[in-house]
Design a protein around this motif. Structure first.
Motif, PDB file in Angstrom:
ATOM      1  N   VAL A  15      58.781  27.129  43.645  1.00 13.10           N
ATOM      2  CA  VAL A  15      57.589  27.817  43.138  1.00 13.10           C
ATOM      3  C   VAL A  15      57.907  28.505  41.813  1.00 13.10           C
ATOM      4  O   VAL A  15      57.090  28.482  40.883  1.00 13.10           O
ATOM      5  N   ALA A  16      59.084  29.078  41.693  1.00 12.12           N
ATOM      6  CA  ALA A  16      59.474  29.742  40.442  1.00 12.12           C
ATOM      7  C   ALA A  16      59.535  28.746  39.284  1.00 12.12           C
ATOM      8  O   ALA A  16      59.116  29.063  38.161  1.00 12.12           O
ATOM      9  N   VAL A  17      60.035  27.540  39.533  1.00 11.20           N
ATOM     10  CA  VAL A  17      60.074  26.502  38.496  1.00 11.20           C
ATOM     11  C   VAL A  17      58.646  26.119  38.112  1.00 11.20           C
ATOM     12  O   VAL A  17      58.305  26.034  36.932  1.00 11.20           O
ATOM     13  N   TRP A  18      57.807  25.881  39.119  1.00 13.60           N
ATOM     14  CA  TRP A  18      56.404  25.536  38.873  1.00 13.60           C
ATOM     15  C   TRP A  18      55.716  26.622  38.038  1.00 13.60           C
ATOM     16  O   TRP A  18      55.037  26.332  37.062  1.00 13.60           O
ATOM     17  N   ARG A  19      55.941  27.854  38.426  1.00 15.32           N
ATOM     18  CA  ARG A  19      55.319  28.972  37.718  1.00 15.32           C
ATOM     19  C   ARG A  19      55.818  29.060  36.276  1.00 15.32           C
ATOM     20  O   ARG A  19      55.032  29.200  35.337  1.00 15.32           O
ATOM     21  N   LYS A  40      51.342  24.677  50.359  1.00 17.97           N
ATOM     22  CA  LYS A  40      51.443  23.218  50.289  1.00 17.97           C
ATOM     23  C   LYS A  40      52.890  22.766  50.476  1.00 17.97           C
ATOM     24  O   LYS A  40      53.145  21.759  51.134  1.00 17.97           O
ATOM     25  N   LEU A  41      53.835  23.484  49.905  1.00 18.56           N
ATOM     26  CA  LEU A  41      55.249  23.119  50.040  1.00 18.56           C
ATOM     27  C   LEU A  41      55.695  23.181  51.500  1.00 18.56           C
ATOM     28  O   LEU A  41      56.579  22.429  51.905  1.00 18.56           O
ATOM     29  N   GLY A  42      55.084  24.056  52.280  1.00 20.09           N
ATOM     30  CA  GLY A  42      55.469  24.237  53.671  1.00 20.09           C
ATOM     31  C   GLY A  42      54.730  23.362  54.666  1.00 20.09           C
ATOM     32  O   GLY A  42      55.011  23.421  55.862  1.00 20.09           O
ATOM     33  N   GLU A  43      53.802  22.539  54.199  1.00 19.98           N
ATOM     34  CA  GLU A  43      53.058  21.689  55.122  1.00 19.98           C
ATOM     35  C   GLU A  43      53.995  20.664  55.765  1.00 19.98           C
ATOM     36  O   GLU A  43      54.926  20.178  55.119  1.00 19.98           O
ATOM     37  N   PRO A  44      53.758  20.321  57.019  1.00 18.10           N
ATOM     38  CA  PRO A  44      54.677  19.433  57.743  1.00 18.10           C
ATOM     39  C   PRO A  44      54.863  18.054  57.123  1.00 18.10           C
ATOM     40  O   PRO A  44      55.933  17.471  57.226  1.00 18.10           O
ATOM     41  N   ASP A  45      53.826  17.507  56.479  1.00 16.18           N
ATOM     42  CA  ASP A  45      53.956  16.169  55.908  1.00 16.18           C
ATOM     43  C   ASP A  45      54.291  16.174  54.419  1.00 16.18           C
ATOM     44  O   ASP A  45      54.307  15.134  53.771  1.00 16.18           O
ATOM     45  N   ALA A  46      54.579  17.355  53.873  1.00 20.17           N
ATOM     46  CA  ALA A  46      54.956  17.457  52.459  1.00 20.17           C
ATOM     47  C   ALA A  46      56.351  16.887  52.234  1.00 20.17           C
ATOM     48  O   ALA A  46      57.255  17.073  53.048  1.00 20.17           O
ATOM     49  N   ILE A  47      56.494  16.189  51.122  1.00 20.15           N
ATOM     50  CA  ILE A  47      57.812  15.750  50.666  1.00 20.15           C
ATOM     51  C   ILE A  47      58.106  16.596  49.434  1.00 20.15           C
ATOM     52  O   ILE A  47      57.416  16.498  48.420  1.00 20.15           O
ATOM     53  N   VAL A  48      59.096  17.452  49.557  1.00 17.23           N
ATOM     54  CA  VAL A  48      59.471  18.338  48.454  1.00 17.23           C
ATOM     55  C   VAL A  48      60.881  17.944  48.033  1.00 17.23           C
ATOM     56  O   VAL A  48      61.798  17.916  48.848  1.00 17.23           O
ATOM     57  N   ILE A  49      61.027  17.647  46.760  1.00 20.31           N
ATOM     58  CA  ILE A  49      62.320  17.271  46.201  1.00 20.31           C
ATOM     59  C   ILE A  49      62.646  18.263  45.098  1.00 20.31           C
ATOM     60  O   ILE A  49      61.771  18.642  44.303  1.00 20.31           O
ATOM     61  N   VAL A  50      63.887  18.698  45.059  1.00 17.61           N
ATOM     62  CA  VAL A  50      64.331  19.606  44.005  1.00 17.61           C
ATOM     63  C   VAL A  50      65.479  18.973  43.228  1.00 17.61           C
ATOM     64  O   VAL A  50      66.250  18.175  43.758  1.00 17.61           O
ATOM     65  N   ALA A  51      65.557  19.351  41.976  1.00 20.47           N
ATOM     66  CA  ALA A  51      66.696  19.005  41.125  1.00 20.47           C
ATOM     67  C   ALA A  51      67.507  20.282  40.971  1.00 20.47           C
ATOM     68  O   ALA A  51      66.941  21.365  40.752  1.00 20.47           O
ATOM     69  N   GLY A  55      74.034  24.925  40.385  1.00 22.05           N
ATOM     70  CA  GLY A  55      73.670  25.708  41.556  1.00 22.05           C
ATOM     71  C   GLY A  55      72.279  26.288  41.546  1.00 22.05           C
ATOM     72  O   GLY A  55      71.915  27.055  42.444  1.00 22.05           O
ATOM     73  N   ARG A  56      71.459  25.927  40.557  1.00 22.73           N
ATOM     74  CA  ARG A  56      70.100  26.476  40.449  1.00 22.73           C
ATOM     75  C   ARG A  56      69.063  25.366  40.454  1.00 22.73           C
ATOM     76  O   ARG A  56      69.254  24.327  39.825  1.00 22.73           O
ATOM     77  N   VAL A  57      67.956  25.610  41.118  1.00 22.09           N
ATOM     78  CA  VAL A  57      66.850  24.658  41.111  1.00 22.09           C
ATOM     79  C   VAL A  57      66.226  24.669  39.715  1.00 22.09           C
ATOM     80  O   VAL A  57      65.848  25.733  39.204  1.00 22.09           O
ATOM     81  N   CYS A  58      66.148  23.485  39.110  1.00 21.57           N
ATOM     82  CA  CYS A  58      65.599  23.386  37.754  1.00 21.57           C
ATOM     83  C   CYS A  58      64.418  22.422  37.679  1.00 21.57           C
ATOM     84  O   CYS A  58      63.816  22.260  36.621  1.00 21.57           O
ATOM     85  N   GLY A  59      64.093  21.784  38.801  1.00 25.14           N
ATOM     86  CA  GLY A  59      62.953  20.882  38.833  1.00 25.14           C
ATOM     87  C   GLY A  59      62.445  20.755  40.252  1.00 25.14           C
ATOM     88  O   GLY A  59      63.196  20.966  41.207  1.00 25.14           O
ATOM     89  N   MET A  60      61.159  20.436  40.383  1.00 25.97           N
ATOM     90  CA  MET A  60      60.569  20.286  41.710  1.00 25.97           C
ATOM     91  C   MET A  60      59.490  19.219  41.686  1.00 25.97           C
ATOM     92  O   MET A  60      58.858  18.999  40.662  1.00 25.97           O
ATOM     93  N   LEU A  61      59.353  18.561  42.825  1.00 25.49           N
ATOM     94  CA  LEU A  61      58.329  17.536  43.003  1.00 25.49           C
ATOM     95  C   LEU A  61      57.730  17.732  44.387  1.00 25.49           C
ATOM     96  O   LEU A  61      58.460  17.959  45.344  1.00 25.49           O
ATOM     97  N   LEU A  62      56.418  17.641  44.461  1.00 29.76           N
ATOM     98  CA  LEU A  62      55.705  17.699  45.737  1.00 29.76           C
ATOM     99  C   LEU A  62      54.892  16.428  45.882  1.00 29.76           C
ATOM    100  O   LEU A  62      54.127  16.060  44.988  1.00 29.76           O
ATOM    101  N   MET A  84      52.601  17.083  42.370  1.00 30.39           N
ATOM    102  CA  MET A  84      53.104  17.811  41.204  1.00 30.39           C
ATOM    103  C   MET A  84      54.556  17.474  40.917  1.00 30.39           C
ATOM    104  O   MET A  84      55.338  17.220  41.828  1.00 30.39           O
ATOM    105  N   VAL A  85      54.859  17.476  39.636  1.00 33.35           N
ATOM    106  CA  VAL A  85      56.228  17.341  39.139  1.00 33.35           C
ATOM    107  C   VAL A  85      56.371  18.387  38.045  1.00 33.35           C
ATOM    108  O   VAL A  85      55.626  18.365  37.066  1.00 33.35           O
ATOM    109  N   PHE A  86      57.314  19.316  38.234  1.00 34.90           N
ATOM    110  CA  PHE A  86      57.524  20.361  37.237  1.00 34.90           C
ATOM    111  C   PHE A  86      59.007  20.564  36.994  1.00 34.90           C
ATOM    112  O   PHE A  86      59.813  20.507  37.921  1.00 34.90           O
ATOM    113  N   VAL A  87      59.327  20.819  35.740  1.00 31.43           N
ATOM    114  CA  VAL A  87      60.701  21.056  35.318  1.00 31.43           C
ATOM    115  C   VAL A  87      60.731  22.399  34.595  1.00 31.43           C
ATOM    116  O   VAL A  87      59.826  22.713  33.808  1.00 31.43           O
TER     117      VAL A  87
END
Length: 158
Positions: A15-19, A40-51, A55-62, A84-87
């Motif tokens: 969420v911080a990356v998205w923001r 949305k990230l916490g929904e059971p059928d969500a696929i959340v991928i992080v880059a 040691g820090r999350v720098c990208g996210m995909l939902l 969504m895809v955010f870097v």
């Protein structure tokens, strides 16, 4: 840099990356929108991928199961919708988005998925370039989100 399926402990960082990415493009989200994304990230059928880099999350995909009627209908077998895809702004232009999409493609194909789809702004050249480089092609479908804001659909068969 690595990519992986996110754990629930990664959601705040995602969420911080998205923001941060939205703030950088002049669209700071309101608190209610942040809450909706977190849910949305916490929904059971969500696929959340992080880059992750250093040691820090720098990208996210939902992503989530694709649905008929532009998301209002029943699930469509084999279809995965990228929401969504955010870097992080400090990592943009370094291939993070491409890595996230590659991880999703591999994951969805392993689950038996056959197609990915995404909608993006007609004027969002950076996102369109990312999707084209990842093998997506315009489907020819467009939609009007609000007056003056047209979006285009991109797809790729797996």
């Amino acid at each position: 840099m690595t990519t992986r399926l996110a754990k629930s402990a990664d959601h705040d960082d995602a969420v911080a990356v998205w923001r941060a990415a939205n703030v950088a493009r002049g669209r700071p989200p309101e608190a209610a929108r942040v809450d909706r994304v977190r849910a949305k990230l916490g929904e059971p059928d969500a696929i959340v991928i992080v880059a992750v880099a250093s040691g820090r999350v720098c990208g996210m995909l939902l992503a989530e199961p694709g649905r008929d009627l532009d998301g209002r209908g029943a699930r469509v077998d084999g279809l995965c919708h990228i929401s969504m895809v955010f870097v992080h702004p400090g990592r943009q232009g370094q291939g993070v988005g491409r890595l996230l999409l590659e991880r999703l493609r591999t994951h969805v194909a392993a689950l038996g998925g056959t197609r990915l789809q995404v909608w993006t702004g007609s004027g969002n050249e950076r996102a369109q370039r990312l999707y084209r480089r990842a093998g997506f092609a315009p489907s020819g479908r467009t939609a009007l989100l609000e007056p003056g804001r047209t979006i285009e659909q991109f797809v790729i068969d797996l």
